[in-house]
Write a protein that holds these residues in place. Structure first.
Motif, PDB file in Angstrom:
ATOM      1  N   LEU A 876       7.320  -3.335   8.589  1.00 34.41           N
ATOM      2  CA  LEU A 876       6.980  -2.427   7.506  1.00 34.41           C
ATOM      3  C   LEU A 876       6.041  -1.364   8.055  1.00 34.41           C
ATOM      4  CD1 LEU A 876       6.475  -4.830   4.453  1.00 34.41           C
ATOM      5  CD2 LEU A 876       8.477  -3.479   5.049  1.00 34.41           C
ATOM      6  N   ASP A 878       3.727   2.162   7.301  1.00 34.92           N
ATOM      7  CA  ASP A 878       3.048   2.932   6.267  1.00 34.92           C
ATOM      8  C   ASP A 878       2.365   4.134   6.924  1.00 34.92           C
ATOM      9  OD1 ASP A 878       1.896   2.880   3.344  1.00 34.92           O
ATOM     10  OD2 ASP A 878       0.202   3.329   4.653  1.00 34.92           O
ATOM     11  N   GLU A 922       6.160   4.463   2.583  1.00 33.17           N
ATOM     12  CA  GLU A 922       6.460   3.274   3.359  1.00 33.17           C
ATOM     13  C   GLU A 922       7.929   3.264   3.782  1.00 33.17           C
ATOM     14  OE1 GLU A 922       5.378  -0.246   1.321  1.00 33.17           O
ATOM     15  OE2 GLU A 922       3.226   0.058   1.537  1.00 33.17           O
ATOM     16  N   ASP A 983       4.281  -7.714   5.078  1.00 27.98           N
ATOM     17  CA  ASP A 983       3.331  -6.940   4.273  1.00 27.98           C
ATOM     18  C   ASP A 983       1.897  -7.339   4.605  1.00 27.98           C
ATOM     19  OD1 ASP A 983       2.106  -6.603   1.055  1.00 27.98           O
ATOM     20  OD2 ASP A 983       3.041  -4.953   2.115  1.00 27.98           O
ATOM     21  N   LEU A 986       1.008  -5.742   7.803  1.00 30.25           N
ATOM     22  CA  LEU A 986       0.749  -4.318   7.590  1.00 30.25           C
ATOM     23  C   LEU A 986      -0.642  -4.122   6.994  1.00 30.25           C
ATOM     24  CD1 LEU A 986       1.586  -1.343   7.470  1.00 30.25           C
ATOM     25  CD2 LEU A 986       2.731  -1.828   5.293  1.00 30.25           C
TER      26      LEU A 986
END
Length: 1001
Positions: A876, A878, A922, A983, A986
């Motif tokens: 992931l 961002d 994202e 997540d 991240l």
């Protein structure tokens, strides 16, 4: 370790026993000693105190912590008998064989092992079970009736079976089995051990003492033969000492003619295991640890909590001269590793070492968190000087041309100790920027340079000069000082590098080399005009002629960023110390990568398994590593001082590890690695798992493979112990694999797996021949039939042509117009349908896959990964501080940032990867068939590429970075859980300061 005896000559444990040996035996013994004295001295004088000791337990894959027996078969495997089965070890992992239909064992409890010729293994179990393993097959033998304590195959191929309560048995080569009886026992004796004597006799240790079985019958040795009453646990034969027997009252030696006597008066405790290794006798005891007896006398391997002070049950010396020790508290290995550690056990005041300095007399100074240690002959003691500073935390060391030693401390300044013992202390009151002294450089002009945490000092002609950022330094935190051959003083700081020459300081633009800032150490080699710098972004090389720069970093193949010290050895290799171990690579390979002749830098990575107490080498102070005058490399670590002798390291590579093919998987199904196997037509995937059976440096073994019938030459596999073959055409193949230690020779005999892929019916030559004739005959018949039909239809067609021509002409005009309209309508409908489909599955802004598509693919890939046990990773991504982009430069600029970041991610990924916009700022990457180290390398490259994107056409000062969280799909892991792990990773990356990659634990 304590030396318990200082006997100078090996033959004879006591003067009384030596007197019993014949003159001929003494002369032969002396001749042997004189001939082999240089070799024995080299082999046996290494102190056990510096040998590397490792331990394995059930946490490491053993089925049980009690190791009853250890053997090594001809193919190189090590085998361990435990109460929960037989464990086979290839250097990296254990394979368990227990009670099952495949083995035929009546119980998993195994006590006895014996390795015979042709890779044959005999095993005896707790219920009297006996089994033979040969050619990958287990063959049960008739049970012995009680726990089998020992198994032995003699020179006549007779199998001897010693049991706990059913006596001693001998099985002839024809399978007939006989009980051994004697006038004084053995009928139902509790047996402990067996040993074959060179004269053909067999010796047995029992609860009632020692027995000899020979052609003359059975002889029982009692008190009047010199042995104490009670059991004999283990027996061995020593070429000089004779028969060696371990008892409750110590170790006794002797022979059938002259009797027995105690080996050493200091060794009277119960002993349980014996091993003869050339001229060395190893002795395992019940509670006092391990002993070694050789021409130097008796030496003990301690009894602290880190050593095998448990009940020692078995001993074995493997082909690489490692000693394996089986106890009831786990498996131990005693060996000489690539690195030797000097710790508090060897006299250091503390294991946290910051700096090392080899001296001309061969000794080494080590600065620790509790003072300076003086290391001589691998033993440390406090540096002999009364100055209190030398008992404090020491960060730096140096010696000038006059022999004065300089000691930089953490909190008390700089101490000079002259060769006559006089000393002088410098601190802030004397003009030092700080009492925290991290680097010291005695320059060629007689000046002294002092690097502190707040600036740089230069002591010259009794004056302390001060230099800092106002003088041109890139930073005030000084960590390294070095003088190059051209006279320049090089200064490494926490924010760059500079040099001083003729009173002027000039800075080096280090940041252009992948963002490097910290410079921890310098190296200049006499044969080249380059300065090597260990930095927080790899190894930077500066050309001393034109000051141009180059870097060896992650993109060149180095495994991580930060390195503290670079040292060159006498074999044209470079050594790099780091927080995560020590790297060694060829200087020629480094030059080739820097010149673009090589894409990746091959290296060896050394860590705890190579003899270090801790892989964390320390930096930020100097010298943190150095080359000793004898050529060895010394490095300061968080686990003491470690050193490696490159020449000795080469000796480890002289052993050629045998290689075996352990497992083969055909289209997902495991098969036995037989020599030849026929595979069905349509076989798609063949996976081969192999192992080089070397145990000193198993993680450094390199492999080459070759598929005869496909590959023209050997294929380099690095350290990868498996190969995957896909979509091979039908035919005969021979897969070969060889192995080698770094710098060593390759296996002369490869391990081979031969297989034949059968063709489909339509791939066989006979099928094509028959098909050709069938098609030819069919074509001839069709041609003749067609000619007849055409002739019949010709006249009818002529009639119909004239009749229909007029009608067709009328309709043609109408149909032409109608078809054109239909075609245009269908094309419009098709274009609209494709547009609607794209809108439903694409993100309208970036053109990447949308969330719906990603969820579908994620579910499918997780299922496929778990079904086929293929690797799968999720990342992931961002965009850091994206809200500021919208707020400061507008949403239109933000949209362009999203589009360019998305395209950058798409360009870096494979076509099989799924790149989608997860939502907002994202993005998500789904990476099938990719393992975690490869994903980490990819994500680091993605992060770097995004940071280099040019947005100057959108906004002048706009720079974008990303944070990435990685998670790996493991067994029975749901897709939602995988997303949650990524997540969390991240979130951790953003919590750690953003612009970095974090891996889910």
């Amino acid at each position: 370790m304590t030396s318990l005896s200082n006997q100078a000559m090996l033959p004879g444990p006591q003067p009384e026993l030596r007197a019993l040996f014949s003159v001929r035996t003494l002369l032969l013994g002396c001749l042997f000693f004189l001939c082999f004295l240089p070799f024995l001295t080299k082999a046996d004088t290494d102190s056990l105190q510096h040998a590397f000791l490792e331990r394995w337990t059930t946490r490491d894959g053993l089925p049980h912590n009690t190791i009853n027996s250890i053997v090594q078969t001809d193919d190189g495997y090590l085998w361990f008998a435990t109460w929960e089965g037989i464990a086979r070890f290839n250097g990296r992992e254990f394979t368990l064989f227990d009670r099952s239909r495949a083995t035929g064992l009546p119980d998993s409890g195994i006590f006895a092992l014996h390795a015979s010729h042709s890779n044959t293994l005999y095993a005896g179990g707790s219920r009297g079970g006996l089994i033979r393993y040969q050619d990958h097959q287990w063959q049960p033998l008739p049970a012995a009736g009680a726990l089998v304590r020992a198994v032995l195959l003699d020179q006549q191929q007779r199998l001897w079976i010693a049991t706990e309560s059913a006596g001693l048995w001998r099985q002839e080569p024809d399978g007939q089995r006989y009980r051994i009886r004697g006038d004084t026992g053995l009928a139902n004796e509790a047996m402990y051990g067996l040993a074959a004597h060179p004269d053909g006799s067999v010796w047995a240790g029992t609860a009632e003492g020692l027995f000899q079985i020979s052609g003359q019958g059975v002889r029982h040795f009692r008190n009047n033969d010199g042995l104490p009453a009670g059991p004999v646990f283990s027996i061995a034969h020593h070429r000089e000492l004779g028969v060696v027997a371990s008892t409750e009252q110590g170790v006794f030696v002797g022979n059938a003619n002259d009797g027995f006597q105690l080996l050493d008066s200091n060794l009277t405790m119960p002993s349980s295991a014996l091993l003869v290794d050339d001229a060395t006798l190893w002795i395992g005891t019940l509670s006092d640890g391990l002993f070694r007896y050789n021409q130097q006398g008796l030496e003990a391997l301690g009894t602290d909590s880190n050593k095998p002070s448990n009940r020692i049950l078995s001993l074995h010396k493997d082909r690489e001269n490692s000693l394996w020790i089986g106890t009831n508290g786990g498996l131990f290995r005693l060996r000489h590793a690539p690195f030797t550690s000097i710790t508090t056990q060897h006299g250091l005041a503390d294991n946290f070492v910051r700096t090392v300095l080899p001296l001309a007399d061969g000794s080494v100074l080590a600065g620790t968190s509790r003072g300076v240690a003086h290391i001589r002959q691998q033993l440390a003691s406090p540096f002999e000087h009364p100055a209190p500073l030398l008992r404090e935390s020491i960060l730096s060391l140096a010696q000038d041309a006059e022999g004065t030693l300089w000691f930089g401390s953490y909190a008390h300044g700089l101490l000079a100790v002259a060769s006559d013992g006089s000393s002088q202390l410098f601190d802030r009151d004397d003009g030092l920027w700080s009492n925290e002294v991290r680097a010291i450089l005695p320059a060629k002009d007689g000046s002294l340079w002092i690097g502190t945490s707040r600036g740089l000092n230069r002591w010259v002609d009794g004056t302390m000069q001060q230099l800092d950022t106002s003088s041109g330094l890139p930073g005030n935190y000084i960590m390294a000082l070095f003088q190059s051959s051209d006279g320049r003083i090089w200064i490494g700081t926490g924010t760059g590098v500079a040099w001083w020459q003729d009173g002027t300081i000039s800075a080096v633009d280090l940041y252009r080399q992948d963002g490097a800032e910290f410079a921890f150490g310098f190296l200049e080699l006499p044969e080249e005009q380059y300065l090597w710098m260990a930095t927080d972004r790899g190894l930077v090389r500066l050309n001393l002629q034109d000051n141009s720069l180059g870097v060896l970093g992650r993109e060149s193949g180095l495994p991580f960023d930060k390195y503290f010290q670079v040292v060159a050895d006498t074999s044209n290799n470079l050594w790099l110390s780091s927080n995560r171990g020590i790297l060694q690579f060829s200087l020629n390979d480094a030059r080739a990568v820097m010149a673009g002749r090589k894409a990746q830098l091959p290296f060896e990575h050394f860590a705890e398994g190579d003899g270090m107490l801790s892989a964390q080498a320390n930096g930020g102070s100097n010298p943190a590593a150095a080359r000793h005058p004898d050529g060895s490399i010394w490095i300061a670590t968080a686990g003491g001082v470690v050193f490696s002798q490159p020449e000795r390291l080469k000796s480890f590579s002289t052993f050629i590890p045998p290689v075996v093919i352990e497992q083969v998987r055909i289209d997902g199904d495991w098969v036995a690695p037989q020599h030849r196997r026929e595979l069905p037509a349509g076989t798609q995937r063949i996976e081969l798992f192999y192992a080089g059976l070397g145990f000193v440096m198993p993680q450094h073994i390199q492999y080459r493979t070759r598929l005869l019938g496909f590959d023209q030459d050997w294929v380099e596999r690095g350290h990868q112990p498996y190969t995957e073959l896909t979509n091979l055409p039908p035919g005969q193949y021979d897969f070969e694999v060889i192995a080698a230690y770094p710098g060593g020779d390759w296996s002369s005999e490869p391990a081979v797996f031969s297989f034949y892929i059968q063709p489909h019916l339509w791939q066989r030559p006979t099928f094509w021949l028959l098909l050709f004739f069938a098609i030819a005959a069919t074509l001839l018949w069709l041609i003749r039939w067609r000619i007849q039909r055409l002739e019949q239809a010709a006249s009818e067609l002529k009639r119909q042509v004239a009749e229909k021509t007029a009608q067709l002409q009328q309709k043609a005009d109408h149909l032409q117009q109608s078809n054109r309209e239909k075609t245009e309508l269908l094309e419009q409908l098709r274009l609209q349908s494709e547009a609607f489909a794209r809108q439903a599955r694409q993100d309208p802004l970036t053109g990447l896959a949308n969330r719906r598509v990603f969820d579908e693919v994620l579910s499918q890939e997780v299922s496929r990964s778990q079904r086929h046990q293929h690797p799968l990773c999720l990342a992931l991504i961002d965009i850091d501080f994206f809200k500021q982009v919208n707020d400061e430069w507008s949403h239109a600029v933000g949209d362009q940032v999203l589009i360019r970041v998305g395209q950058s991610l798409l360009q870096q990924c494979r076509s099989s990867d799924t790149v989608s916009r997860w939502g907002g700022e994202e993005f998500a990457l789904l990476l099938p068939e990719t393992r975690l180290p490869e994903v980490l390398q990819l994500c680091e490259r993605l992060r770097h590429e995004v940071s280099q994107l040019d947005f100057s056409d959108l906004a002048k000062d706009l720079h974008i970075t990303v944070s990435i969280g990685i998670a790996e799909c493991k067994e029975q892991l749901a897709a939602e859980h995988l997303l949650g792990l990524a997540d969390k990773a991240l979130y951790q990356a953003k919590a750690n300061g953003r612009n970095q990659v974090c891996i889910s634990p």
